[in-house]
Write an enzyme that holds these catalytic residues in place. Structure first.
Site, short mmCIF file in Angstrom:
data_model
loop_
_atom_site.label_atom_id
_atom_site.label_comp_id
_atom_site.label_asym_id
_atom_site.label_seq_id
_atom_site.Cartn_x
_atom_site.Cartn_y
_atom_site.Cartn_z
N HIS A 253 0.80 -1.22 0.00
CA HIS A 253 0.00 0.00 0.00
C HIS A 253 0.84 1.28 0.00
O HIS A 253 0.61 2.19 -0.80
CB HIS A 253 -0.91 0.03 1.24
CG HIS A 253 -1.76 -1.18 1.40
ND1 HIS A 253 -2.40 -1.80 0.36
CD2 HIS A 253 -2.11 -1.90 2.51
CE1 HIS A 253 -3.11 -2.83 0.80
NE2 HIS A 253 -2.93 -2.92 2.11
N LYS A 353 0.68 -1.18 14.04
CA LYS A 353 -0.55 -1.58 14.72
C LYS A 353 -0.41 -1.25 16.20
O LYS A 353 0.70 -1.10 16.71
CB LYS A 353 -0.78 -3.08 14.54
CG LYS A 353 -1.04 -3.44 13.07
CD LYS A 353 -1.76 -4.74 12.92
CE LYS A 353 -1.93 -5.11 11.46
NZ LYS A 353 -3.03 -4.39 10.80
C1 BG6 Z 1 -4.68 -4.69 4.87
C2 BG6 Z 1 -3.68 -5.23 5.85
O1 BG6 Z 1 -4.21 -4.81 3.57
O2 BG6 Z 1 -4.90 -3.31 5.16
C3 BG6 Z 1 -4.18 -5.06 7.26
O3 BG6 Z 1 -3.48 -6.61 5.58
C4 BG6 Z 1 -4.51 -3.62 7.53
O4 BG6 Z 1 -3.21 -5.52 8.19
C5 BG6 Z 1 -5.43 -3.08 6.46
O5 BG6 Z 1 -5.14 -3.54 8.79
C6 BG6 Z 1 -5.60 -1.58 6.63
O6 BG6 Z 1 -6.56 -1.13 5.73
P1 BG6 Z 1 -7.42 0.18 6.05
O7 BG6 Z 1 -8.22 0.38 4.82
O8 BG6 Z 1 -8.25 -0.16 7.24
O9 BG6 Z 1 -6.43 1.26 6.33
#
Ligand code: BG6
Ligand code: NDP
Length: 505
Positions: A253, A353
């Site tokens: 991401h 986290k």
């Molecule tokens: C996911 C991860 O791709 O994205 C997770 O595997 C994470 O660990 C999540 O919590 C976060 O996504 P968002 O949209 O809640 O920021």
């Protein structure tokens, strides 16, 4: 409908009728993300009256069991979809079920029959909401059953993360997928690219000429991209123990977002033109040498602590986590992009986290003005910042310094705020945007094979160095007290942005 959360979906392009086939329909992703997203799309008439949602499960479910299951999940995750009986019936009418083992060729024959139930042309979107170890089996069987052939409608396959665990496994996966499907049929999901604020980044950059002269090393001191989560790993220890924060978030991401921030204007919005520009960014990234890892990358793991009012366990005490686990739950890294535009500008990415709050943002921090006419300090004025808030309260903010009204020349920071609440728009969830794009055949928000491989290659030295470590620093859950994090910004102006929720958000 003004003010309705989904008002912005009205007028969206309506895709052709599509059979949406969910492999792993009984799983977590399906119930929490896919079914609610499809129900939202149905609500706004974006599925088309002839589209169907075909669940594939291995348990001996009947169609009525599947319909009840979908009802119950929607009741939990998107209650509006089932509150209105006529509307729910229209969704229920779209539901179909295929039961069987993923290795069983007969199951794919049943699927072929389900796809052609109406006769004539049929489009299919295959969503692989199953463990990655099953991707190849499913793709091969689809191909063998003639279900990748596009002679009577499109056939698109959606692949979830994780896309490999390193360069070798990502290459292997790409090779396997491309044996059975053409690259143009493969949609690799990165749900961050479906977030409204991330898409807006491109519009903001390329539809506002005023920014272009500033968007470079002459005016920008550094760029921070932060994704802070207050939740722990939940039930996902099995996956997370092998992944950790760096693979889970940064390699995918955050690096994708970074590429959008840094890329040159594409020659068009065609998917491959955009992806070519992102690829150039990745290829311009400074190589990381093993001996540099300690200076440019930081990792840590949460210990017991307090998030809000809740006392939470240490990572090592989470269910199914090894007592001596060295998996990082926080990771930060400083990258450089060695091209004309960005030479010398640090891009610092961090995620974790069990941090104090759930806050995600991109911060473009500009350089100080060259002449210090005014006495600026951190409290009454600071470097200009352009913030793209991904969550919560999506929007943009520009921080400026202004004169405090009065007889003396006191300065204060002011914010020009364009939160989407103010701009007045509804926002689809990332999965709606992405499913909609797959149905339309728009691949710009999906990662191409070469991008995925390049990003794994860039981060390999960091993962290799960390794999050799036998211990890891900890931080108390609910804090950002992370050893070494500040040093990443030593040469930058202003330090890290405060990610705690406050009035700014
Ligand atoms: C996911 C991860 O791709 O994205 C997770 O595997 C994470 O660990 C999540 O919590 C976060 O996504 P968002 O949209 O809640 O920021
Ligand atoms: P779950 O474990 O909740 O669900 C997995 C699904 O796959 C279930 O429907 C399960 O069926 C099915 N399945 C598992 N093994 C087999 C098998 N041997 N044969 C047939 N079916 C099988 O996982 P998730 O839904 O969480 O994740 C699915 C995919 O999506 C994974 O690749 C994951 O990494 C990815 N992903 C998930 C996210 C999420 O938020 N959940 C976020 C990002 C990516 P059964 O019910 O019968 O066990």
């Amino acid at each position: 409908m003004a003010g309705d959360k989904f008002a912005s979906l009205i007028g969206s392009e309506r895709p052709e009728a599509t059979n949406i086939v969910i492999f792993g329909a009984s799983g977590d992703l399906s119930k929490r993300k896919l079914l609610p997203a499809l129900a939202h799309m149905h609500r706004w008439n974006l599925l088309g009256s002839h589209s169907r949602i075909i669940g594939v499960v291995r348990s001996k479910w009947t169609r009525s069991h599947w319909v009840n299951y979908v009802h119950d999940q929607l009741l939990h995750y998107f209650p509006e979809a089932v509150m209105n009986p006529p509307s729910w019936r229209r969704i229920a009418d779209k539901l179909d079920l295929v039961v069987g083992d993923l290795t069983d060729p007969n199951m794919y024959q049943d699927l072929a029959k389900a796809l052609h139930a109406d006769g004539g042309k049929t489009n299919a979107l295959y969503y692989l909401a199953i463990p990655p170890s099953w991707y190849e089996v499913v793709c091969k069987n689809l191909k063998d059953a003639g279900l990748s052939d596009e002679s009577d409608g499109f056939r698109r396959i959606v692949v979830e993360k994780p896309f490999g665990m390193d360069l070798a496994s990502a290459k292997d996966l790409n090779d396997k997928l491309q044996t059975y499907f053409d690259e143009s049929q493969i949609y690799r999901i990165d749900h961050y690219l479906g977030k409204e604020a991330v898409q807006n980044l491109m519009v903001f950059r390329f539809a506002n000429a005023v920014l272009e002269p500033l968007w470079n090393r002459n005016y920008i001191d550094h760029i921070q991209i932060s994704v802070s989560e207050s939740l722990g790993i939940g039930y996902r220890a099995g996956y997370y123990e092998n992944s950790g924060a760096f693979r889970d978030m940064i390699q995918s991401h955050l690096m994708q977002v970074m590429a959008l921030v840094a890329m040159e204007p594409p020659i068009s919005l065609d998917a491959n033109d955009v992806r070519d520009e992102k690829m150039k960014v990745l290829r311009s990234m400074r190589e990381i040498k093993p001996e540099d890892v300690k200076d440019i990358a930081v990792r840590a793991q949460y210990a017991k602590g307090k998030v809000g009012d809740e006392t939470v366990a240490a990572y090592r005490d989470e269910k199914n986590v090894a007592d001596d686990s060295c998996t990082e739950t926080f990771a930060a890294v400083k990258f450089y992009i060695d091209n004309w535009r960005w030479q010398g500008v640090p891009f610092v990415l961090r995620t974790g986290k069990r941090l104090p709050d759930r806050v995600s943002e991109i911060c473009i921090r500009f350089k100080e003005s060259p002449q210090k006419l005014f006495d600026l300090d951190h409290d009454n004025g600071r470097n200009n910042e352009l913030i793209f808030r991904l969550q919560p309260d999506e929007g943009m903010q520009l921080t400026m310094t202004a004169k405090q009204p009065g007889l003396s020349t006191e300065l204060r920071g002011v914010k020009l705020d364009a939160s989407y609440g103010i701009v007045g728009s509804g926002m689809p969830e990332a999965y709606e945007t992405l499913l909609h794009d797959v149905m339309l055949g728009e691949a710009g928000l999906f990662s191409r094979a070469d991008e995925v491989e390049e990003s794994w290659a860039i981060v390999a030295p960091i993962m290799d160095a960390w794999a050799k470590e036998t211990d890891i620093a900890t931080y108390p859950a609910g804090t950002l007290d992370i050893l070494g994090m500040d040093a990443l910004l030593d040469e930058c102006e202003g330090g890290w942005r405060d990610l705690r929720l406050c009035d700014d958000y």
